[in-house]
Scaffold this motif. Structure first.
Motif, short mmCIF file in Angstrom:
data_model
loop_
_atom_site.label_atom_id
_atom_site.label_comp_id
_atom_site.label_asym_id
_atom_site.label_seq_id
_atom_site.Cartn_x
_atom_site.Cartn_y
_atom_site.Cartn_z
N ALA A 48 61.59 12.16 59.17
CA ALA A 48 61.34 10.91 59.90
C ALA A 48 60.17 10.16 59.30
N ASN A 49 59.12 10.88 58.91
CA ASN A 49 57.96 10.25 58.29
C ASN A 49 58.34 9.63 56.94
N LEU A 50 59.13 10.35 56.16
CA LEU A 50 59.60 9.82 54.88
C LEU A 50 60.42 8.55 55.08
N LYS A 51 61.30 8.57 56.05
CA LYS A 51 62.16 7.41 56.32
C LYS A 51 61.33 6.21 56.77
N LEU A 52 60.38 6.44 57.67
CA LEU A 52 59.53 5.36 58.16
C LEU A 52 58.75 4.71 57.03
N ASP A 73 49.95 -4.29 48.53
CA ASP A 73 49.67 -3.22 47.56
C ASP A 73 49.05 -2.00 48.24
N ASP A 74 48.14 -2.24 49.17
CA ASP A 74 47.50 -1.12 49.88
C ASP A 74 48.52 -0.34 50.72
N ILE A 75 49.41 -1.04 51.39
CA ILE A 75 50.43 -0.37 52.20
C ILE A 75 51.36 0.44 51.31
N TRP A 81 51.51 7.80 48.94
CA TRP A 81 50.77 9.03 49.20
C TRP A 81 51.43 9.81 50.34
N SER A 82 51.77 9.10 51.42
CA SER A 82 52.36 9.76 52.58
C SER A 82 53.71 10.39 52.24
N MET A 83 54.50 9.70 51.43
CA MET A 83 55.81 10.24 51.05
C MET A 83 55.64 11.46 50.13
N ARG A 84 54.69 11.40 49.19
CA ARG A 84 54.44 12.55 48.31
C ARG A 84 53.94 13.76 49.12
N TYR A 85 53.04 13.50 50.05
CA TYR A 85 52.50 14.58 50.87
C TYR A 85 53.61 15.18 51.75
N SER A 86 54.46 14.32 52.30
CA SER A 86 55.57 14.80 53.13
C SER A 86 56.51 15.67 52.32
N ASN A 87 56.84 15.24 51.11
CA ASN A 87 57.70 16.04 50.24
C ASN A 87 57.06 17.38 49.91
#
Length: 140
Positions: A48-52, A73-75, A81-87
């Motif tokens: 869900a976090n990856l999808k969001l 750019d910041d977002i 980062w969030s997607m890499r950490y989630s993976n």
């Protein structure tokens, strides 16, 4: 407006702003992340976090995004980062608190009152002599 967002708007009702919908989405994902006690719940929460973040990143990358380039750019950087950490958390025993913290920062930012633009700040002075009118009277 994309087809997906127009369909979502039909389903969600026109009474919620896009910011409110985004806050609700981040809160929902954070509740999933906080409740992820076993492998199945953790996998669902991270998906869900990856999808969001994927949807949010795609929406700010669009040419018609109203956000300033620096914020876009910041977002995108935070989203990557969030997607890499989630993976990484899907494949290893990683604490989900950093993801929750980043999502809470997004909730805080989206919940803040936007700064008025120069045009908006000048508007009350331009109409100072007119009688107050509610937005409902203006629309209908």
């Amino acid at each position: 407006m994309t087809y997906a967002s127009s369909q979502y708007q039909k389903q969600s009702g026109s009474y919620l702003s896009s910011r409110e919908i985004e806050v609700m989405a981040f809160r929902h994902v954070n509740s999933l992340l906080a409740d992820a006690r076993d492998h199945q719940k953790k996998t669902m929460a991270l998906a869900a976090n990856l999808k969001l973040w994927s949807l949010l990143s795609m929406s700010v990358e669009r040419n018609d995004s109203p956000l300033p380039p620096v914020l876009r750019d910041d977002i995108i950087k935070v989203g990557l980062w969030s997607m890499r950490y989630s993976n990484a958390a899907l494949n290893a025993s990683k604490d989900l608190k950093p993801l929750i913290d980043v999502n809470n920062d997004m909730i805080e930012g989206l919940s803040a009152e936007p700064e008025p633009s120069p045009m908006t700040a000048a508007a009350p002075q331009a109409y100072a002599g007119s009688a107050p009118t509610s937005s409902l009277e203006l629309v209908g």
